[in-house]
Structure formats: C-alpha cells, structure tokens
Write a protein that holds these residues in place. Sequence first.
Motif, short mmCIF file in Angstrom:
data_model
loop_
_atom_site.label_atom_id
_atom_site.label_comp_id
_atom_site.label_asym_id
_atom_site.label_seq_id
_atom_site.Cartn_x
_atom_site.Cartn_y
_atom_site.Cartn_z
N ASN A 63 0.81 -1.23 0.00
CA ASN A 63 0.00 0.00 0.00
C ASN A 63 0.84 1.27 0.00
O ASN A 63 0.30 2.36 0.10
N SER A 64 2.15 1.14 -0.09
CA SER A 64 3.03 2.31 -0.07
C SER A 64 3.13 2.93 -1.46
O SER A 64 3.31 2.22 -2.44
N ASN A 122 18.85 -1.90 12.76
CA ASN A 122 17.43 -1.94 13.09
C ASN A 122 16.68 -1.63 11.81
O ASN A 122 16.95 -0.62 11.16
N ALA A 123 15.78 -2.52 11.45
CA ALA A 123 14.99 -2.37 10.23
C ALA A 123 13.53 -2.16 10.61
O ALA A 123 13.00 -2.85 11.48
N ARG A 124 12.92 -1.18 9.95
CA ARG A 124 11.49 -0.93 10.17
C ARG A 124 10.79 -0.87 8.83
O ARG A 124 11.04 0.02 8.01
N TRP A 125 9.94 -1.86 8.58
CA TRP A 125 9.10 -1.89 7.39
C TRP A 125 7.86 -1.10 7.75
O TRP A 125 7.10 -1.51 8.64
N VAL A 126 7.65 0.04 7.12
CA VAL A 126 6.61 0.99 7.49
C VAL A 126 5.26 0.31 7.64
O VAL A 126 4.80 -0.41 6.75
N ASP A 127 4.62 0.55 8.78
CA ASP A 127 3.29 0.04 9.11
C ASP A 127 3.20 -1.49 9.10
O ASP A 127 2.12 -2.04 8.98
N ARG A 128 4.34 -2.18 9.19
CA ARG A 128 4.29 -3.64 9.12
C ARG A 128 5.10 -4.28 10.26
O ARG A 128 4.53 -4.79 11.19
N LYS A 129 6.43 -4.28 10.14
CA LYS A 129 7.26 -5.06 11.06
C LYS A 129 8.54 -4.32 11.41
O LYS A 129 8.95 -3.40 10.71
#
Length: 144
Positions: free
Chosen positions: A43-44, A90-97
């Motif tokens: 959805n990005s 540190n990994a951040r998948w937007v709005d997911r994990k």
Amino acid sequence: MGNFKGVALQLLLVFSLFHLSFAKINWFYNYHIHIRNDLPLLNSPPDQPNLYLHCRSKNRDIGEKPMLKGQDYTWDTKINFLHTTLFFCNARWVDRKRMSFDAFTVGRDEQRCLHYHNSCMWSVREDGIYFSQNNATWEYSYRW
C-alpha cells in the motif's frame, strides 16, 4: 659483532612470525556492506520510503536511512585490532514489522565476504532478510 648478528637474526625471525600471523587476519581488507530494499510496495506509494534502516557499531553510527524500493544502503569497514568488529541494524518496514540483525560480524563474515570483492550483500524481503556472498545465490538468514 657476532652477538649483533644473532640479535638481528632473532629480530628477523620474530618479525617474520609476527608478519605471518597478521597475514592470516584480514585487518587490511576493506569490507563493503550492502543492504538492498527488495520489499514489495503493497500500500506504499512508490515515491515514499517503505523501509527505514539504522546501522551502527559500538564506535560508529552509520545513521538512519529512509529507503525506497530498490535502494541500497552501503558502507565500508575494516576489522578492528581486537578482532571484534560488529555492525548491527534496526529495520522498520513501514506500518508492518520491525527487527534487528547483524549486518557484519567478524566470526561469521570475515571469510565468507572475501569471495566477491570483499562484499557482504543483504536483501530485505517480505519474509525476512537474505544474505549473498556473490550477488547470485541468496541464503535466508533472518525472519521478521
């Protein structure tokens, strides 16, 4: 004068052994760490970052990088004198994990990353993070 030759010979022997021990440790190699965003857009919007990476070691902060699909986060490092070099991200998948993973650790990566231009390559994907030492075959390494 005879004693000088003996001391010089001993010093030469010690230096040679010292040099050989250094040759086995890859302190002088420059390692290239690459982390590529291969996440699906879902959805990005394509012009908005869908992954944020922040990588660092104990002594060096590479910084946070917002990443679009297909972008690469890259830095170089050498192995420290104590042979303890470690970079984690540190990994951040937007709005997911979110997750943390080791991007470079001497015990695991010193030899395996030498095979392809001293590169450690990572691919962040929907099911986790993959490693490659040749940019052709990928090994599943970390799960979200």
